[in-house]
Design a protein around this motif. Structure first.
Motif, PDB file in Angstrom:
ATOM      1  N   LEU A 118     -11.409 -45.112  -0.163  1.00  0.00           N
ATOM      2  CA  LEU A 118     -11.654 -46.297  -0.962  1.00  0.00           C
ATOM      3  C   LEU A 118     -12.225 -47.385  -0.075  1.00  0.00           C
ATOM      4  O   LEU A 118     -11.601 -47.788   0.898  1.00  0.00           O
ATOM      5  N   MET A 119     -13.422 -47.843  -0.419  1.00  0.00           N
ATOM      6  CA  MET A 119     -14.074 -48.878   0.369  1.00  0.00           C
ATOM      7  C   MET A 119     -14.054 -50.172  -0.427  1.00  0.00           C
ATOM      8  O   MET A 119     -14.746 -50.304  -1.426  1.00  0.00           O
ATOM      9  N   ASP A 120     -13.244 -51.115   0.001  1.00  0.00           N
ATOM     10  CA  ASP A 120     -13.078 -52.379  -0.700  1.00  0.00           C
ATOM     11  C   ASP A 120     -14.006 -53.421  -0.088  1.00  0.00           C
ATOM     12  O   ASP A 120     -13.576 -54.314   0.627  1.00  0.00           O
ATOM     13  N   THR A 121     -15.301 -53.308  -0.376  1.00  0.00           N
ATOM     14  CA  THR A 121     -16.266 -54.202   0.245  1.00  0.00           C
ATOM     15  C   THR A 121     -16.233 -55.601  -0.345  1.00  0.00           C
ATOM     16  O   THR A 121     -16.509 -56.562   0.340  1.00  0.00           O
ATOM     17  N   GLY A 122     -15.891 -55.731  -1.612  1.00  0.00           N
ATOM     18  CA  GLY A 122     -15.900 -57.041  -2.244  1.00  0.00           C
ATOM     19  C   GLY A 122     -14.526 -57.664  -2.388  1.00  0.00           C
ATOM     20  O   GLY A 122     -14.389 -58.762  -2.903  1.00  0.00           O
ATOM     21  N   GLY A 123     -13.476 -56.979  -1.949  1.00  0.00           N
ATOM     22  CA  GLY A 123     -12.128 -57.503  -2.061  1.00  0.00           C
ATOM     23  C   GLY A 123     -11.533 -57.345  -3.445  1.00  0.00           C
ATOM     24  O   GLY A 123     -10.490 -57.905  -3.745  1.00  0.00           O
ATOM     25  N   ARG A 124     -12.167 -56.587  -4.313  1.00  0.00           N
ATOM     26  CA  ARG A 124     -11.696 -56.438  -5.687  1.00  0.00           C
ATOM     27  C   ARG A 124     -10.371 -55.686  -5.759  1.00  0.00           C
ATOM     28  O   ARG A 124      -9.501 -56.037  -6.545  1.00  0.00           O
ATOM     29  N   VAL A 125     -10.241 -54.641  -4.961  1.00  0.00           N
ATOM     30  CA  VAL A 125      -9.001 -53.875  -4.987  1.00  0.00           C
ATOM     31  C   VAL A 125      -7.858 -54.731  -4.465  1.00  0.00           C
ATOM     32  O   VAL A 125      -6.770 -54.760  -5.049  1.00  0.00           O
ATOM     33  N   SER A 126      -8.094 -55.462  -3.403  1.00  0.00           N
ATOM     34  CA  SER A 126      -7.061 -56.338  -2.852  1.00  0.00           C
ATOM     35  C   SER A 126      -6.671 -57.415  -3.859  1.00  0.00           C
ATOM     36  O   SER A 126      -5.492 -57.718  -4.026  1.00  0.00           O
ATOM     37  N   LYS A 127      -7.653 -57.964  -4.528  1.00  0.00           N
ATOM     38  CA  LYS A 127      -7.388 -58.998  -5.528  1.00  0.00           C
ATOM     39  C   LYS A 127      -6.547 -58.420  -6.670  1.00  0.00           C
ATOM     40  O   LYS A 127      -5.589 -59.046  -7.129  1.00  0.00           O
ATOM     41  N   PHE A 128      -6.882 -57.216  -7.121  1.00  0.00           N
ATOM     42  CA  PHE A 128      -6.135 -56.562  -8.189  1.00  0.00           C
ATOM     43  C   PHE A 128      -4.698 -56.289  -7.755  1.00  0.00           C
ATOM     44  O   PHE A 128      -3.754 -56.557  -8.499  1.00  0.00           O
ATOM     45  N   LYS A 129      -4.540 -55.752  -6.548  1.00  0.00           N
ATOM     46  CA  LYS A 129      -3.193 -55.443  -6.059  1.00  0.00           C
ATOM     47  C   LYS A 129      -2.346 -56.700  -5.918  1.00  0.00           C
ATOM     48  O   LYS A 129      -1.153 -56.689  -6.217  1.00  0.00           O
ATOM     49  N   ASN A 130      -2.944 -57.793  -5.460  1.00  0.00           N
ATOM     50  CA  ASN A 130      -2.202 -59.049  -5.339  1.00  0.00           C
ATOM     51  C   ASN A 130      -1.825 -59.605  -6.705  1.00  0.00           C
ATOM     52  O   ASN A 130      -0.724 -60.114  -6.893  1.00  0.00           O
TER      53      ASN A 130
END
Length: 73
Positions: A54-66
């Motif tokens: 999983l490549m989180d280049t835009g920070g979308r996954v991190s934003k979703f997880k937070n």
């Protein structure tokens, strides 16, 4: 046949997620430009059987997880 209706067709370089490159003819960009791919057959779950990196280049996954941290994501 009408003149000057077709886009410019030239060589570009495509850079895969693992760093390998190859040249293709395209209408994208200008002659000699490099297109860097975020997802390609080496990293997409449809071609890797679901075990993708999983490549989180835009920070979308991190934003979703937070955002949904309390729900177990």
């Amino acid at each position: 046949m009408k003149a000057d209706i077709h886009p410019d067709y030239h060589l570009i370089e495509v850079k895969m997620t693992d760093g390998t490159t190859y040249q293709v003819r395209s209408t994208w960009g200008k002659e000699g430009d490099t297109m860097s791919l975020d997802i390609d057959p080496n990293s997409h779950p449809a071609w890797t059987g679901g075990s993708a990196k999983l490549m989180d280049t835009g920070g979308r996954v991190s934003k979703f997880k937070n955002k949904y941290a309390g729900l177990g994501f």
